[in-house]
Scaffold this active site. Structure first.
Site, PDB file in Angstrom:
ATOM      1  NE  ARG A  44      39.076 -66.975   2.808  1.00 31.99           N
ATOM      2  CZ  ARG A  44      39.589 -68.163   2.467  1.00 31.99           C
ATOM      3  NH1 ARG A  44      40.537 -68.696   3.216  1.00 31.99           N
ATOM      4  NH2 ARG A  44      39.158 -68.810   1.419  1.00 31.99           N
ATOM      5  CB  THR A  45      41.364 -59.246  -0.318  1.00 32.64           C
ATOM      6  OG1 THR A  45      42.563 -59.843  -0.836  1.00 32.64           O
ATOM      7  CG2 THR A  45      41.655 -58.608   1.031  1.00 32.64           C
ATOM      8  CG  ASN A  91      43.014 -78.463   0.381  1.00 35.65           C
ATOM      9  OD1 ASN A  91      42.229 -78.838   1.254  1.00 35.65           O
ATOM     10  ND2 ASN A  91      43.592 -77.288   0.434  1.00 35.65           N
ATOM     11  CD  GLU A 147      29.566 -68.696  -5.254  1.00 37.80           C
ATOM     12  OE1 GLU A 147      29.767 -68.262  -6.402  1.00 37.80           O
ATOM     13  OE2 GLU A 147      29.380 -69.898  -5.004  1.00 37.80           O
ATOM     14  CE  LYS A 156      48.034 -77.360   1.664  1.00 36.81           C
ATOM     15  NZ  LYS A 156      46.665 -77.375   2.222  1.00 36.81           N
ATOM     16  NE  ARG A 161      48.075 -66.641  -3.263  1.00 37.93           N
ATOM     17  CZ  ARG A 161      46.818 -66.267  -3.314  1.00 37.93           C
ATOM     18  NH1 ARG A 161      45.864 -67.171  -3.304  1.00 37.93           N
ATOM     19  NH2 ARG A 161      46.491 -65.001  -3.358  1.00 37.93           N
ATOM     20  CB  THR A 188      41.562 -72.033   5.122  1.00 39.10           C
ATOM     21  OG1 THR A 188      42.306 -70.889   4.697  1.00 39.10           O
ATOM     22  CG2 THR A 188      40.087 -71.737   5.035  1.00 39.10           C
ATOM     23  NE  ARG A 235      65.778-101.811  36.867  1.00 40.18           N
ATOM     24  CZ  ARG A 235      65.844-101.202  35.692  1.00 40.18           C
ATOM     25  NH1 ARG A 235      65.459 -99.941  35.575  1.00 40.18           N
ATOM     26  NH2 ARG A 235      66.317-101.815  34.632  1.00 40.18           N
ATOM     27  CG  ASP A 262      44.801 -76.155   5.415  1.00 44.01           C
ATOM     28  OD1 ASP A 262      45.414 -75.369   4.674  1.00 44.01           O
ATOM     29  OD2 ASP A 262      43.568 -76.255   5.433  1.00 44.01           O
TER      30      ASP A 262
END
EC number: 7.6.2.1
Length: 1529
Positions: free
Chosen positions: A844-845, A1058, A745, A1035, A1029, A613, A1318, A611
């Protein structure tokens, strides 16, 4: 509904849609994995304040009478399989059995995750252990040995290995289970305030069986003894006894909260909370019935602006105001385990929820409370839950007694984001006691439900009723669903064990046949000297010999190998956990193994799926830039921007230092100007992330009143459009922090606070805003929250002047498609370009827009909204439709840009993993531009790569297939099954010439069964793959495609809920315990604190574990073959009669003591190179990807070596003693059976242990001591055991053999002969055919890695040779079948060279009408160096100059830019909502007119690399006509 009634319906002003707590589409209740996989990004919900029933509802009519609003929807709600819970209402007859007890028996709230109890441990543990085939085989051998007919000498001793294994496993299981038991007891006995002296009709009296009484008595006895012992040790107890504590009123026992009532109380207190209540001793019946208050208009309901006072909607109340109650119910402190369905419980701030509880009332007037669900889904953000409207008056114990209602609930299921139920009651008229009551109902959703395991936050208290307990609660239904994973070696190991079983069967079959044939002959000596046989006939003798051979050769099947591997993996997990280099001190989190049995898989990983973020980035959001009214603000130097400059040959260290110095100066200037304009008490200088002195200047009015109003209004919108919770910390100055459902936020609201528009808090439905020192209150009418489907959030606010405004923030594509048509053309184009530049800088917009709503339009929409919110079925779909209808015809305000910084060490870690041959794919939900820039900044993408973007706009499979076929042709492939079969064995990483980017919609097509193979082959040819996206299920689908299609080992890493789907789908899942919570960490196999720790986990511990396990297993098979075949060779001379050449104790101790420790130590501690060298030379990991450390060839070579050494061990002794005469001091012959066995056994043990030492790379004192002690143990045991006469024929054997010189001579020669082949092979291999690790080990001895001792970095630098080699590798890679003129394969981000800047792609003018950057300079006439005429904007200039130089590249020519996309999407939703035909006129080109009214930097301020160089020429554009100019804003 009559029209007149509809117009009078007024909803409660505070309305929130809690989108973040619901799924967009409901999943099946029984599908647990789907519930976890897709729980984050598909949630849609609505607030319970909207959810009054359409079933029975009273509405005030014009004549004042109440109207019964029956609805079949609520009444027909299907309750099949559900439950009905009654409160203060007798059970109806159909709910009782013949004896009058409730028919339904609900699960107890007591949880037991432990497997065992003290009484059941021994039988249950043995039962579970004997489910293991290995233990069953051991037991079968022991049972065979009991019968003397099969020739076992000592059956009791034969059981010793199994007893030891069972005991060790039992101790381990007991320790693990004891921890579970302690946690269970701690949880089950956790305190909770429960209503007692209250008749819960839903549960019968608890009938306790005699067995449970006995167990409880035992438990109480043990606990009392333990407490008595502790009290004796601790001396006198504390002043207050347990009895005193339990007898207190619940007001004393509740947990204190921020606003706790601390006044005096006496024995008559019935209240637990500081809510308005009668004084102590006052009779509750004297107070007015709470139901009456519901008919009055509340203060909050009057706020509809000036002169807009309207009556409140009548929700009803479950309280019967005329009911006579005994007034005995009290809330007392009880245990979780005693909570039952139908109980009233009271919860306090920071308490954990004991069961699934429907919220009845809260300390908040609007019925809201906040919960943290990290224990449930790992998310740390707060979620809002709401009390039912009809129960908000139920606040105290007496109210609980007065209330009468029943809840019709659905059956328990595991979906965390879905719940459906209805509360029903008979409504009494509070004014007329003689009026007949009528039925009412209100729907219950997930927003009214507190789930077990959540924690109450920022809420003083909550009162609720229990609907699901114990095993019926959602957290328990979701527990234990992590798929079981087995290591690849373990799967292959089963075949090797089967091969050994086949060899064992062959050896036993030979024994049976030979013995049967021998006993059938009449002319041999046995006919004269033997007195018959056990079977009395040859056939039976052969069968007996077969089973006797199973006992004799039992060690050939390495059953103890399983317990050995379990022990080794356990110790490896402990070492991983104890590695301080993977300890993240910031959150006090070490690398935590959750699955201990797949550590060797970590050493064979070929593909890593990550992932972005929170995994590659920190998920700590910082507001950096914004564009308001077409003017960009903000100074920042992002890592993505540094990556862009690095691709152009700029010295980013110098440029970065210069930029950071400029930003520091601007920060000081901004703070000084802001303090002069307004002394903001809530601004903390260190917390400021938005550095924009020009914003403060414009806010002060330097650029005119228009921009001043725009800036202030923009920040006001950010301070109003949210659902954050404010926390004010007193002090001088005070500090306000925000807790939100997403860090984005919180960052937006915090930035508004920093510039003077501060969100202070909430007062019921009002938001309190301090705007530049002036306190204002804004009424929230509705909040339509963000979710991954909507990609936007809206708030409908009544402004102080009475206007109703809708403010909307969301993804640029969603906002642009909802703008008002044919307006703000220039502003849209300018803002679109700014947003694209922000995205190219890795930010990030979001877009911000608004709309004014006329009162009548809002009221009409609100009525529809109420109907949708009150629907019992299809509620989410109806709310989505109604909400989308109002969010159209918006006016654009601007946009924001937030930075999510890369974690420390991510670029170096990705580079290191790439050098190790591991392919990294990034699966993210971010937009394409942001993901690509992060890819460049973290070294996933490079200049040498041609970036191929799969973007199918028409969603046609044929289009996608044509694109994939075209790209496959570059590599000379067709996508056939034969090519896929060849790809499964090709582990060579592709050259760094190509990378592919896919968006979610196109990925859906590429994962179609008809295209999956071709798409997989194309991705395999690319060094990097970015899927943008994508949903959680996509995924997982990508991981599954690679895992099954390429037959390789995969690892998935993520940090959020997620990511759980792909973490569980991959062979190895790694979770990051980060800001998004710990859902990924809880569902993973390994949990780490930062992405950079993955390199050490994989390249160090993974490689070590794989190599150790591979060598350990091979040596284990080898030593067992040596032992078993030494016995087999002796059978040749005994006609296979299963005679033991060894004493039977040797067979028991061989795998238990003689040879077990060296091979275990090899599997735990062996190192070919140390950890620093493993990281400095990551190429050593390639052998794990190619699976060369463990193979079937290696297995059979070790088996053959074991057979050879067994032959040496036996036949050396046999031939020496055959003709020689070797006697002891007393004349006894050493060539006797048991004495000869001592020699053979000693040779086998010495050879086996030294062979393990030969194959061990790290010879330290510990391994040498263990090998020596294990080898000497056979001398110790032989000497000790043979001193006792009970050893029978073995008596005095040790002294006689060890005292003979021939023993030492044979031992020396035989061990040398065993190990010589050996030794020779290993010498030849290391001298003439060295592996990579052999060369590195020689270089370590030469001191070439001594520099690592002085380096302290987490990732050590490679040696100089590696650096030189790496720098020369880039020139070797070229695009497959690429020519100089081939535009499709030319690298997209070339450095600053003329051919790149001037190459013209004819596809750039394809008639799409998209924004095209290749002609901006020519049409606008902008100075190439952006000469400043006003004031500097260094950050904006850096981005502009960087972007201009790559605009003509492949990227811009393929509609890659977001500005082009936004131009195409403008007003699409608004036009559709108006049923307007699509616009057919020419598209308006994007411009920077507004920006360049104030250009940015002077020529002197420009970076050095641009001062003396002209901008590259821009190709001419052949348009049939000049695009039309944009009208003024």
């Amino acid at each position: 509904m009559a029209p007149e009634e509809e117009t009078l319906e007024v909803s409660h002003p505070t309305k929130r849609i809690r989108w973040a707590t619901h799924r967009a589409t409901g999943a099946k209740a029984d599908n647990k994995r789907l519930s976890l996989k897709e729980r984050l990004h598909r949630r849609v919900g609505s607030n319970s304040e909207k959810r009054n029933s359409l079933g029975k509802e009273t509405m005030p009519s014009e004549n004042g009478e109440t109207v019964d609003m029956a609805s079949s929807e609520a009444d027909s709600d299907d309750q099949d399989g559900g439950r009905t819970i009654y409160f203060n209402i007798p059970l109806p007859p159909h709910e009782k059995d013949e004896e009058g007890h409730p028919l339904h028996h609900y699960a107890r709230n007591k949880i037991r995750t432990a497997k065992y109890t003290a009484l059941s441990f021994i039988p249950k543990n043995l039962w579970l252990q004997f489910h293991n085939v290995a233990n069953m085989y051991f037991l079968f051998i022991i049972i065979l040995g009991i019968f003397p007919i099969f020739g076992a000498d000592n059956p009791a001793l034969n059981a010793a290995p199994l007893i030891v294994i069972l005991s060790i496993t039992a101790i381990k299981d007991a320790y693990e289970d004891s921890r579970r038991t302690m946690l269970d007891n701690e949880l089950n006995n956790a305190p909770i305030h429960r209503l007692v002296n209250f008749n819960n009709v839903n549960t019968a009296g608890d009938t306790v069986s005699a067995w449970r009484r006995f167990k409880k008595a035992c438990t109480r006895l043990i606990v009392s003894i333990w407490r008595w012992m502790k009290s004796r040790k601790s001396g006198k107890g504390k002043g207050t006894s347990q009895q005193d504590q339990e007898s207190r009123r619940s007001i004393d026992t509740r947990r204190a909260s921020i606003a706790s009532y601390t006044g005096p109380h006496d024995q008559e207190d019935i209240l637990m909370t500081p809510v308005p209540s009668p004084l102590p001793g006052q009779s509750p019946s004297h107070s007015p019935p709470p139901g009456r208050a519901r008919t009055d208009v509340k203060e909050g309901d009057k706020i509809r602006g000036p002169g807009h006072s309207q009556p409140a909607k009548f929700w009803g109340s479950v309280i019967d105001p005329y009911k006579t109650i005994p007034d005995k119910a009290r809330f007392v402190k009880d245990h979780w385990k005693n909570v039952q369905v139908g109980d009233f419980v009271r919860l306090y701030n920071n308490e954990e929820i004991p069961a699934d509880v429907v919220v009845i009332s809260t300390s908040s007037d609007d019925g809201a409370c906040y919960v943290e669900t990290k224990n449930l889904d790992g998310e740390t953000n707060l979620k809002v839950r709401n009390a039912l409207h009809c129960t908000r008056d139920v606040k105290h114990a007496r109210h609980c007694e007065r209330s009468e209602f029943w809840i019709e609930s659905e059956a328990p299921h595991s979906n965390l984001y879905s719940y459906s139920g209805v509360i029903r009651w008979r409504q009494h008229d509070a004014k007329d006691p003689n009026a007949a009551p009528y039925e009412m109902a209100e729907p219950i959703s997930i927003n009214n439900l507190l789930l077990r395991g959540c924690q109450l936050r920022n809420t003083e208290w909550v009162l609720g009723v229990v609907v699901f307990t114990g095993e019926d609660s959602k957290i328990v239904l979701n527990a234990g669903i992590t798929p079981s994973k087995r290591a690849l070696i373990s799967k292959e190991l089963n075949w090797n064990v089967i091969y050994n079983f086949i060899i064992l069967f062959g050896m036993c079959l030979v024994s049976g046949i030979v013995l049967g044939v021998f006993w059938a002959k009449p002319d041999t000596s046995h006919a004269l000297f033997e007195f018959g046989s056990f079977g009395h006939n040859p056939a039976t003798d052969g069968v007996i010999a077969f089973w006797a051979g199973v006992i004799l050769f039992q060690n050939l099947v390495p059953i103890s190998l399983y317990i050995t591997l379990e022990l080794i993996r356990t110790l490896q997990a402990i070492f991983i956990y104890s590695d301080v280099e993977m300890y993240y001190a910031e959150i006090d989190y070490p690398c935590t193994p959750k699955s201990w049995n797949i550590s060797d898989d970590v050493g064979q990983i070929e593909y890593i799926f990550s992932d972005k973020t929170g995994t590659l980035t920190q998920n700590v959001m910082e507001f950096k830039k914004c564009t308001i009214n077409g003017v960009p603000y903000g100074e920042a130097y992002t890592e993505a921007q540094a990556g862009m400059q690095r691709r152009q040959g700029v010295d980013t260290e110098v440029e970065g230092a210069r930029a950071r110095e400029q930003i520091a100066r601007d920060r000081v200037r901004m703070i000084e100007r802001a303090r002069k304009m307004h002394d903001n008490p809530y601004l903390w200088d260190d917390d400021l992330t938005f550095v924009a002195p020009d914003f403060i200047e414009d806010l002060a009015g330097d650029s005119g009143p228009e921009q001043k109003r725009a800036n202030e209004h923009f920040m006001l919108v950010l301070a109003l459009t949210h659902t954050v919770v404010s926390e004010k910390t007193p002090g001088d100055p005070p500090k306000i922090e925000f807790k939100a459902q997403s860090p984005d936020e919180a960052a937006l609201v915090a930035t508004a606070r920093d510039v003077g528009i501060t969100f202070i808090g909430r007062d019921d439905d009002k938001l309190i805003i301090n705007a530049l020192g002036e306190e204002r209150r804004y009424t929230v009418l509705n909040t339509l929250e963000f979710n991954s489907t909507r990609k936007r959030m809206s708030a409908i606010i009544r402004m102080p002047d009475g206007k109703i405004m809708l403010f909307c923030k969301g993804a640029d594509s969603m906002i642009y498609s909802r703008l008002v048509p044919d307006q703000q053309r220039e502003l849209r184009a300018t803002t679109g370009e700014h947003l694209e530049m922000f995205a190219r800088e890795g930010l990030r917009t979001l877009c911000i827009a608004q709309k004014e709503l006329p009162e009548e339009v809002y009221q009409e929409w609100n009525n529809d909204y109420d109907l949708a919110a009150n629907a019992v079925s299809g509620r989410e779909e109806k709310l989505e439709e109604v909400s989308s209808r109002i969010e159209t015809d918006l006016w654009l305000l601007g946009g924001t840009a937030i930075e999510d910084k890369l974690q420390d060490g991510v670029p170096d870690s990705i580079s290191l993993l790439g050098k190790a041959g591991i392919k990294l794919w990034v699966l993210t939900g971010d937009k394409v531009e942001t993901a690509i820039n992060i890819g460049f900044s973290c070294n996933l993408l490079s200049n040498d790569m041609d970036l191929m973007v799969l973007k199918v706009t028409d969603q046609n499979l044929a289009t996608a297939e044509a694109w994939i076929d075209e790209k496959l042709a570059i590599f000379g492939m067709t996508g056939s099954q034969e090519e896929l079969d060849a790809a499964q064995t090709d582990h060579v990483p592709p050259p760094p010439t190509h990378a592919i980017v896919v968006d979610g919609d196109s990925l859906k097509l590429a994962l179609d069964e008809s295209l999956k193979r071709k798409f997989l082959l194309l991705c395999k040819q690319c060094r990097a793959v970015l899927c943008c996206r994508v949903s959680p299920s996509q995924k997982a689908a990508v991981v599954n495609m690679v895992k099954t299609g390429l037959d390789c080992l995969t690892l998935a890493i993520g940090d959020g809920a997620n990511d759980v789907a792909m973490i569980q789908e991959a062979h190895v899942g790694v979770g990051i315990a980060g800001v998004e919570g710990r859902a990924a960490a809880m569902s993973s196999d390994y949990a780490i604190g930062q992405f950079r720790f993955l390199t050490r986990l994989v390249l160090v511990h993974g490689r070590w574990s794989y190599r150790r396990l591979a060598e350990c297993i091979a040596n284990f098979f080898y030593k067992n073959v040596v032992w078993a075949f030494a016995l087999f060779w002796y059978q040749i001379f005994t006609n296979f009669d299963s005679q033991y050449i060894f004493d039977y104790s040797y067979i028991v101790w061989f795998n238990l003591a003689f040879t077990s420790l060296p091979v275990i130590l090899q599997g735990v501690l062996d190192q070919d190179v140390d950890d620093r060298v493993s990281l400095a030379v990551p190429q050593l990991y390639v052998r794990g990807i190619e699976r060369k450390e463990w193979s079937q060839v290696k297995f059979w070579l070790y088996m053959l070596d074991g057979i050879y050494q067994s032959a040496v061990a036996f036949f050396f002794v046999y031939f020496v003693l055959y003709d020689g005469t070797f006697v002891t001091e007393n004349g006894l012959d050493i060539a006797e059976l048991k004495r000869m066995g001592i020699i053979v056994a000693t040779i086998a043990v010495c050879a086996a242990n030294f062979y393990v030492l030969f194959n061990t790379y790290r010879w330290d004192w510990l391994i040498c001591v263990v090998v020596v002690i294990s080898t000497l143990f056979i001398w110790f045991w032989t000497g000790l055991y043979t001193t006792f006469s009970s050893s029978a024929q073995f008596y005095k054997g040790g002294a006689e053999v060890y005292g003979a010189l021939v023993f030492w001579a044979i031992l020396l020669l035989a061990v040398v002969a065993c190990l010589l082949p050996r030794f020779c092979i290993k010498s030849i291999q290391k001298i003439y055919f060295p592996l990579d690790v052999d060369i590195i080990r020689e270089q370590i001895k030469q001191g070439k890695f001594d520099y690592l001792k002085a380096t302290k970095g987490y990732l050590p630098p490679p040696p100089e040779q590696a650096i030189t080699k790496a720098s020369s590798d880039a020139s070797k890679y070229k695009a497959a079948n690429a020519h100089d003129g081939d535009e499709d394969v030319r690298p997209i981000y070339p450095p600053s060279v003329a051919p790149t800047a001037t190459t013209h792609n004819p596809r750039s003018q394809n008639g799409s009408g998209s924004t095209d950057y290749t002609f901006r300079q020519s049409v606008e006439g902008i100075p190439q160096h952006r000469i400043s005429m006003d004031r500097p904007r260094p950050s904006y200039d850096r981005a502009r100059m960087s972007m201009d130089r790559v605009r003509p590249s492949f990227e811009a020519s393929n509609d890659f830019t977001s500005a082009a996309m936004l131009t195409r999407m403008e007003s699409a939703q608004s036009r559709n909502s108006l049923s307007a035909a699509p616009q057919t006129g020419p598209q308006i080109s994007s411009r920077l007119r507004n920006v360049f009214r104030r250009p940015t930097v002077t020529r002197e301020e420009a970076p050095e690399h641009l001062r003396d160089h002209e901008q590259p020429p821009v190709p001419a554009i052949n348009h049939p006509e000049e695009p039309p100019r944009s009208p003024p804003r």
